[in-house]
Each structure stands twice: as C-alpha cells, then as structure tokens.
Scaffold this motif. Structure first.
Motif, mmCIF file in Angstrom:
data_model
loop_
_atom_site.group_PDB
_atom_site.id
_atom_site.type_symbol
_atom_site.label_atom_id
_atom_site.label_comp_id
_atom_site.label_asym_id
_atom_site.label_seq_id
_atom_site.Cartn_x
_atom_site.Cartn_y
_atom_site.Cartn_z
ATOM 1 N N SER A 4 -3.198 4.650 60.485
ATOM 2 C CA SER A 4 -2.772 5.839 61.214
ATOM 3 C C SER A 4 -1.705 5.516 62.256
ATOM 4 O O SER A 4 -0.916 6.380 62.626
ATOM 5 N N GLN A 5 -1.692 4.267 62.720
ATOM 6 C CA GLN A 5 -0.689 3.850 63.698
ATOM 7 C C GLN A 5 0.559 3.270 63.045
ATOM 8 O O GLN A 5 1.475 2.843 63.742
ATOM 9 N N GLY A 6 0.576 3.215 61.719
ATOM 10 C CA GLY A 6 1.722 2.665 61.010
ATOM 11 C C GLY A 6 1.772 1.156 60.980
ATOM 12 O O GLY A 6 2.788 0.567 60.594
ATOM 13 N N VAL A 7 0.686 0.503 61.380
ATOM 14 C CA VAL A 7 0.654 -0.956 61.405
ATOM 15 C C VAL A 7 0.490 -1.533 59.999
ATOM 16 O O VAL A 7 1.042 -2.580 59.664
ATOM 17 N N LEU A 8 -0.299 -0.837 59.164
ATOM 18 C CA LEU A 8 -0.546 -1.291 57.797
ATOM 19 C C LEU A 8 -0.082 -0.236 56.807
ATOM 20 O O LEU A 8 -0.119 0.962 57.089
ATOM 21 N N ALA A 132 -4.898 14.788 60.225
ATOM 22 C CA ALA A 132 -4.386 13.537 60.773
ATOM 23 C C ALA A 132 -5.138 12.348 60.168
ATOM 24 O O ALA A 132 -6.347 12.424 59.921
ATOM 25 N N VAL A 133 -4.407 11.258 59.949
ATOM 26 C CA VAL A 133 -5.019 10.074 59.342
ATOM 27 C C VAL A 133 -6.138 9.529 60.230
ATOM 28 O O VAL A 133 -7.159 9.044 59.738
ATOM 29 N N ALA A 134 -5.961 9.623 61.561
ATOM 30 C CA ALA A 134 -7.004 9.140 62.467
ATOM 31 C C ALA A 134 -8.293 9.940 62.274
ATOM 32 O O ALA A 134 -9.401 9.378 62.301
#
Length: 369
Positions: A4-8, A132-134
């Motif tokens: 959700s944070q775009g890290v992965l 939202a992905v979160a």
C-alpha cells in the motif's frame, strides 16, 4: 502494508490463483467447501481438481483467464460466506452451540466472524478499485487471525468431544491424503510443462516467481499433511510443522511479490529435487543387491509391482534432471524442460494409478471368501 505504501510490487493474478488453489485443497482433502462441509466424492474431487488447475494456470500466466478468477472468488467468499451464515442461524446450529457450553459458544462466535469477513472480502473484490489497499490489508489480516482462532476452537471442540471428532473423520471418504497430494502435484507438473512450451515460443507471458512459490506451497502442504518432503517421509513432529509453515510463507511471498525470492527458491528447489531424485534411485536400486532369506530369488513378482518400480526409477531420473536444470540455467533447453516436467507429472499420475491398483488388489486378497 508495504504494498500500500509502494515499497513492494504486487502480482494480483498470483494472489487470486493461490487462493483458488487453497480452496481446492480444502475441498479435495477435507470436503470443506466455501458453502459448507460435504462428503468427499468423485464429483467433489473432479470439481476441486478443475479449480486447482484454474488456480495454477492463473498463477503461471498473467491475464490468461481474465476476470474469471476474481469473479469465482467473489462467489466463493461472498455467496459461500452468506450461505454459511444463513445455515448457521436458520439451521439451528448457532442456538444449539450457544447452549452447549463454553467451547461450543466460542466456536459459534468464531464462525460468525469468519463468515462475515468472507462476505466483506467478496465486496472488496467486487469494488477493488474503490477500496484503499491499506483497508484491504487490514481486512485480510483480520480474516487470517479469525481463521487461526477458528482453527483453535475446532481443536478445542475435538478434544472436548472426541467421539464426534472420530465419527467425522471416519465419514470423510475419498482418496487418502498422500494420493490426493500426488494427484494435485502431478496436475501441477503437467500444466507447468505444457505451458512452458508456448512460453518458450514467445506466445504466452509467464511468472517464474509464482511458479516457484506455488511449488513451495505444495511442498508445505505435503509436510503439514503427511510429513512427506522431496527427500523422504518423516514423522509429523512440531519441527516438521514449523518447517512446513516456513516453506508455506516463502511460497506465498514468492507468489504474490514478484522476483523477490527467485534466486533463493531456485537453488533450494533445485537441490531438493536432485537430492530427492538420488534418494529415490538409491531406495529402489539398493534392494536389488541385497539378499532376502524370506524371498526366493526366482519368485515371480506381480506385474503391477514391476511397473511401479520402473515408474519410481523414471521419477527419480526426471527429478534429478529438473533439479539440474534449476541450478544450471541453459543446461536443458526450455522446450525440452517443458517436456521433462510434463513427463514428470505424467509419471506421478501413473504411479498414483498403480498405487490404487495395488490397494484394490490388497483389499481383494484380504476380503473373506
């Protein structure tokens, strides 16, 4: 959460395919379907096999099945969860369990939470672009925790009512666990081998990360269900359960997060296949050089046992070839590797057929005249 944070990065087809495969495993192994528990039968086995194949293909080839896997999951989670809720309340089970003591009361509450969250997940799948992905992560995490709680309550109820637990296990029917695992693994290898042909011709895209991940999940299920590993069968101790859970975690991550574990899993799976293949050959060839006092060297062996022996030898050689191809890319051309994997799966399915024949012959000879 990191997604959700775009890290992965995130492979949606791998997630859908993996969940479909898990639904199929539950149905084939336990008779547990999204709509309730049913007796394991040839019809259920066929349906579970088809769903497992759809999940495997969806993992391997992005976008090949379009929206069908997502909609199938909406039906499994949404319609299945709603059906279970209605049966729980309208069928009188909730009221009966609520009056049956602490363990059954907790079981009833855990079922309500799990079924309700399943319906919520179906709504998220329908409206996935608007959620939202979160929020998806929190919902799925809560669902997973609820499943752990439900599993714990089922365990507690089985301990509190051992007679009912034994009766339920005895009524399962169908293939035994080892045979079911052989069936699904054989289908996995056949599909993988067949799909690698158009992949190597440049006709289809392919997710090698999901392929390795799903294979690790199959290894994990074998360890957890029967203590079977690529290098042999071991007692189902707590150590084996922990190793199986680690394999499952690695497989899930590799299926959902592309490429992050590919180098590690490539080496691990390659070594496991080589060692397992060598041990298979040793276990089958070594008895030929040992003398048995109980058996005459000229005593004829049943043809089915000879065919089973040859199938095991072929399985060992094909496993070594697959493992070597994993460790040494380019050793076997892609098209040939596809044929090797398809042959590996075909031999495994043939071994399953022979084992069923042996079981029938044993039952027939043991039956009273």
């Amino acid at each position: 959460m990191p997604i959700s944070q775009g890290v992965l990065s995130y492979y949606e087809d791998g997630l859908y395919g993996l969940v479909l495969f898990v639904f199929a495993l539950q149905a084939v192994f336990l008779g547990v379907t999204p709509f309730g528990d049913v007796r394991r039968s040839p019809t259920l086995l066929a349906a579970g096999t088809v769903i497992a194949a759809a999940g495997i293909v969806n993992c391997f080839v992005p976008d090949l099945l379009g929206e069908a896997p997502r909609l199938l999951l909406v039906v499994c989670f949404g319609l299945g969860g709603a059906t279970q809720l209605l049966c729980l309340f309208l069928g009188g089970r909730f009221r009966l369990w609520w009056r049956g003591g602490r363990e059954l009361r907790r079981l009833a509450l855990a079922c309500v939470v799990v079924y309700s969250l399943a319906v919520l997940i179906a709504l998220i799948l329908l409206l996935r672009q608007a959620v939202a992905v979160a929020a998806v992560a929190v919902t799925v995490l809560t669902y997973g925790v609820a499943l752990f709680v439900l599993a714990g309550q089922l365990w507690a109820v089985d301990r509190a009512f051992p007679q009912q637990a034994q009766a339920r296990a005895g009524a399962a029917g169908g293939l035994v666990t080892d045979h079911t695992l052989m069936l699904l693994t054989g289908i996995f290898l056949v599909l993988l081998g067949v799909l690698l042909v158009p992949v190597n011709l440049g006709v289809l895209p392919f997710s090698g990360s999901a392929q390795l991940g799903l294979l690790m999940v199959i290894f994990a299920v074998e360890m957890l269900a029967s203590g079977s590993t690529p290098v042999g069968v071991f007692p189902r101790t707590w150590l084996m359960i922990v190793v199986g859970l680690v394999f499952a975690a690695l497989g899930i991550v590799s299926t959902v997060i592309p490429y992050v574990l590919v180098p590690t899993l490539t080496v691990l799976i390659g070594l496991l296949n080589i060692v397992g293949g060598v041990l298979t050959l040793v276990r089958n060839v070594a008895p030929l050089f040992t003398k048995s006092d109980e058996e005459s060297p000229t005593a004829p062996r049943p043809p089915v046992l000879i065919r089973l022996f040859m199938a095991q030898l072929a399985m060992g050689l094909l496993s070594i070839a697959f493992g070597a191809a994993m460790l040494l890319p380019g050793l076997i051309p892609g098209l040939v590797l596809g044929l090797v994997l398809a042959a590996n799966g075909g031999v495994l399915l043939y071994m399953l057929h022979l084992l069923l024949v042996v079981d029938r012959q044993r039952d027939a000879s043991a039956a009273p005249a």
